[in-house]
Design a protein around this motif. Structure first.
Motif, PDB file in Angstrom:
ATOM      1  N   PHE A  98      37.812  29.306  80.066  1.00  0.00           N
ATOM      2  CA  PHE A  98      37.694  30.092  78.357  1.00  0.00           C
ATOM      3  C   PHE A  98      36.900  31.291  78.503  1.00  0.00           C
ATOM      4  N   ARG A  99      37.283  32.471  77.471  1.00  0.00           N
ATOM      5  CA  ARG A  99      37.246  33.988  77.405  1.00  0.00           C
ATOM      6  C   ARG A  99      35.859  33.717  76.089  1.00  0.00           C
ATOM      7  N   SER A 100      35.182  33.245  75.517  1.00  0.00           N
ATOM      8  CA  SER A 100      34.375  33.975  74.282  1.00  0.00           C
ATOM      9  C   SER A 100      34.110  35.045  74.257  1.00  0.00           C
ATOM     10  N   VAL A 101      33.361  35.738  72.666  1.00  0.00           N
ATOM     11  CA  VAL A 101      32.628  36.848  72.578  1.00  0.00           C
ATOM     12  C   VAL A 101      31.973  36.595  71.565  1.00  0.00           C
ATOM     13  N   TYR A 102      30.899  36.629  72.175  1.00  0.00           N
ATOM     14  CA  TYR A 102      29.469  36.331  71.043  1.00  0.00           C
ATOM     15  C   TYR A 102      28.499  37.695  70.341  1.00  0.00           C
ATOM     16  N   LEU A 103      28.284  38.284  69.252  1.00  0.00           N
ATOM     17  CA  LEU A 103      27.755  39.092  68.919  1.00  0.00           C
ATOM     18  C   LEU A 103      26.556  38.781  68.623  1.00  0.00           C
ATOM     19  N   ASN A 104      25.965  39.416  69.536  1.00  0.00           N
ATOM     20  CA  ASN A 104      23.911  38.828  69.663  1.00  0.00           C
ATOM     21  C   ASN A 104      22.678  40.056  68.765  1.00  0.00           C
ATOM     22  N   ILE A 105      22.407  39.403  69.318  1.00  0.00           N
ATOM     23  CA  ILE A 105      21.492  39.727  67.947  1.00  0.00           C
ATOM     24  C   ILE A 105      20.583  39.488  68.534  1.00  0.00           C
ATOM     25  N   MET A 106      19.998  40.856  69.574  1.00  0.00           N
ATOM     26  CA  MET A 106      18.998  40.949  70.672  1.00  0.00           C
ATOM     27  C   MET A 106      17.494  41.486  69.823  1.00  0.00           C
ATOM     28  N   PRO A 107      16.375  40.973  70.741  1.00  0.00           N
ATOM     29  CA  PRO A 107      15.251  40.836  69.952  1.00  0.00           C
ATOM     30  C   PRO A 107      14.403  42.750  70.342  1.00  0.00           C
ATOM     31  N   VAL A 143      30.718  35.972  60.705  1.00  0.00           N
ATOM     32  CA  VAL A 143      29.509  36.519  61.330  1.00  0.00           C
ATOM     33  C   VAL A 143      28.661  36.777  60.471  1.00  0.00           C
ATOM     34  N   LEU A 144      28.962  37.456  58.992  1.00  0.00           N
ATOM     35  CA  LEU A 144      27.762  37.351  58.143  1.00  0.00           C
ATOM     36  C   LEU A 144      27.260  35.818  57.836  1.00  0.00           C
ATOM     37  N   ALA A 145      28.613  34.851  56.964  1.00  0.00           N
ATOM     38  CA  ALA A 145      28.066  34.434  57.326  1.00  0.00           C
ATOM     39  C   ALA A 145      27.386  33.172  58.242  1.00  0.00           C
ATOM     40  N   GLN A 146      27.391  32.999  59.405  1.00  0.00           N
ATOM     41  CA  GLN A 146      26.273  32.527  60.802  1.00  0.00           C
ATOM     42  C   GLN A 146      25.347  32.608  61.032  1.00  0.00           C
ATOM     43  N   LEU A 147      24.632  34.384  60.002  1.00  0.00           N
ATOM     44  CA  LEU A 147      23.887  35.383  59.928  1.00  0.00           C
ATOM     45  C   LEU A 147      23.408  34.296  59.382  1.00  0.00           C
ATOM     46  N   ASP A 148      23.838  33.955  58.025  1.00  0.00           N
ATOM     47  CA  ASP A 148      22.444  33.528  56.597  1.00  0.00           C
ATOM     48  C   ASP A 148      22.640  32.199  57.213  1.00  0.00           C
ATOM     49  N   GLU A 149      22.727  31.525  58.321  1.00  0.00           N
ATOM     50  CA  GLU A 149      23.123  29.753  58.344  1.00  0.00           C
ATOM     51  C   GLU A 149      22.188  29.374  59.289  1.00  0.00           C
ATOM     52  N   THR A 150      21.818  30.551  60.238  1.00  0.00           N
ATOM     53  CA  THR A 150      21.368  29.630  61.088  1.00  0.00           C
ATOM     54  C   THR A 150      19.325  30.576  60.771  1.00  0.00           C
ATOM     55  N   THR A 151      19.244  29.436  62.391  1.00  0.00           N
ATOM     56  CA  THR A 151      17.367  29.295  61.742  1.00  0.00           C
ATOM     57  C   THR A 151      17.081  29.989  62.895  1.00  0.00           C
ATOM     58  N   LYS A 152      17.713  30.163  64.165  1.00  0.00           N
ATOM     59  CA  LYS A 152      17.585  31.133  65.224  1.00  0.00           C
ATOM     60  C   LYS A 152      16.700  32.052  64.989  1.00  0.00           C
ATOM     61  N   LYS A 153      15.574  32.945  65.919  1.00  0.00           N
ATOM     62  CA  LYS A 153      14.998  34.524  65.874  1.00  0.00           C
ATOM     63  C   LYS A 153      15.245  34.738  66.680  1.00  0.00           C
ATOM     64  N   PRO A 154      15.420  35.860  67.018  1.00  0.00           N
ATOM     65  CA  PRO A 154      15.330  36.482  68.717  1.00  0.00           C
ATOM     66  C   PRO A 154      14.090  36.384  68.666  1.00  0.00           C
ATOM     67  N   ARG A 167      29.173  33.347  67.106  1.00  0.00           N
ATOM     68  CA  ARG A 167      30.559  33.656  67.780  1.00  0.00           C
ATOM     69  C   ARG A 167      31.705  34.224  67.417  1.00  0.00           C
ATOM     70  N   LEU A 168      32.098  34.677  67.809  1.00  0.00           N
ATOM     71  CA  LEU A 168      33.291  34.990  67.261  1.00  0.00           C
ATOM     72  C   LEU A 168      35.201  34.261  67.576  1.00  0.00           C
ATOM     73  N   ASP A 169      35.102  34.156  66.256  1.00  0.00           N
ATOM     74  CA  ASP A 169      37.230  33.360  66.576  1.00  0.00           C
ATOM     75  C   ASP A 169      37.559  33.979  66.867  1.00  0.00           C
ATOM     76  N   LEU A 170      38.545  34.615  68.095  1.00  0.00           N
ATOM     77  CA  LEU A 170      39.347  35.279  68.633  1.00  0.00           C
ATOM     78  C   LEU A 170      39.883  34.751  69.684  1.00  0.00           C
ATOM     79  N   THR A 171      41.087  35.057  69.949  1.00  0.00           N
ATOM     80  CA  THR A 171      42.466  35.074  70.209  1.00  0.00           C
ATOM     81  C   THR A 171      41.774  35.525  72.217  1.00  0.00           C
TER      82      THR A 171
END
Length: 180
Positions: A98-107, A143-154, A167-171
């Protein structure tokens, strides 16, 4: 008795004035029904016009809301979440067929040594392009919802670097369009 109190003449005058008003308007049941019918016929047209106006206003508000979010607001969302302006980048992941695309918040911080944008304007232009892609594929709210919910930090001082994946939900076709 009328002369004793002296007000009967005034009462007669006021009665005549009131009766004149009633007589002038000539209110009867048939004129009332005609007016009621006339207003009922006008009301659906007015309601239709109001509904159309409301629909146009709502559509314009929705377009404005979508257009309002820009690179500046993305920068602010990242800053409000992490306390610093981090870079973002799309990352394609192939796993289990499977191929997925993520928008990564880089450090990589704005103004840091390893930050790939020379100026804040370059950074904002990059964020604007990212926002436009997310809007095109209807992923911005997700994406904004995931950003708000995440507890991780770059974190940059680790091996490997720790980015925050959103994660992006794409075809499959949309993944290919974004990643080329």
């Amino acid at each position: 008795l009328g002369n004793i109190f002296g007000k009967d003449e005034d009462k007669d005058k006021s009665r005549n004035k009131d009766s004149d008003i009633i007589n002038d308007e000539e209110i009867n049941i048939s004129s009332f029904q005609q007016e009621l019918t006339k207003r009922q016929q006008q009301q659906p047209q007015q309601e239709l016009e109001t509904d159309i106006d409301n629909a146009i206003t709502d559509a314009n508000k929705e377009e404005e809301e979508e257009e309002e979010f820009d690179g500046y607001m993305m920068r602010d969302a990242i800053y409000n979440k992490f306390g610093e302006c981090f870079d973002v980048d799309f990352n394609k992941v192939d796993a289990y067929g499977f191929r997925s695309v993520y928008l990564n918040i880089m450090p990589f911080r704005l103004g840091g040594k390893r930050f790939r944008h020379e100026t804040e304007l370059d950074y904002l232009c990059h964020l604007q392009a990212v926002v436009e892609i997310l809007q095109k594929y209807d992923q911005l709210d997700y994406v904004l919802a995931q950003l708000d919910e995440t507890t991780k930090k770059p974190r940059a001082g680790t091996s490997p670097l720790i980015a925050v994946p959103l994660r992006l939900d794409l075809t499959e076709e949309q993944v290919n369009q974004i990643m080329g």
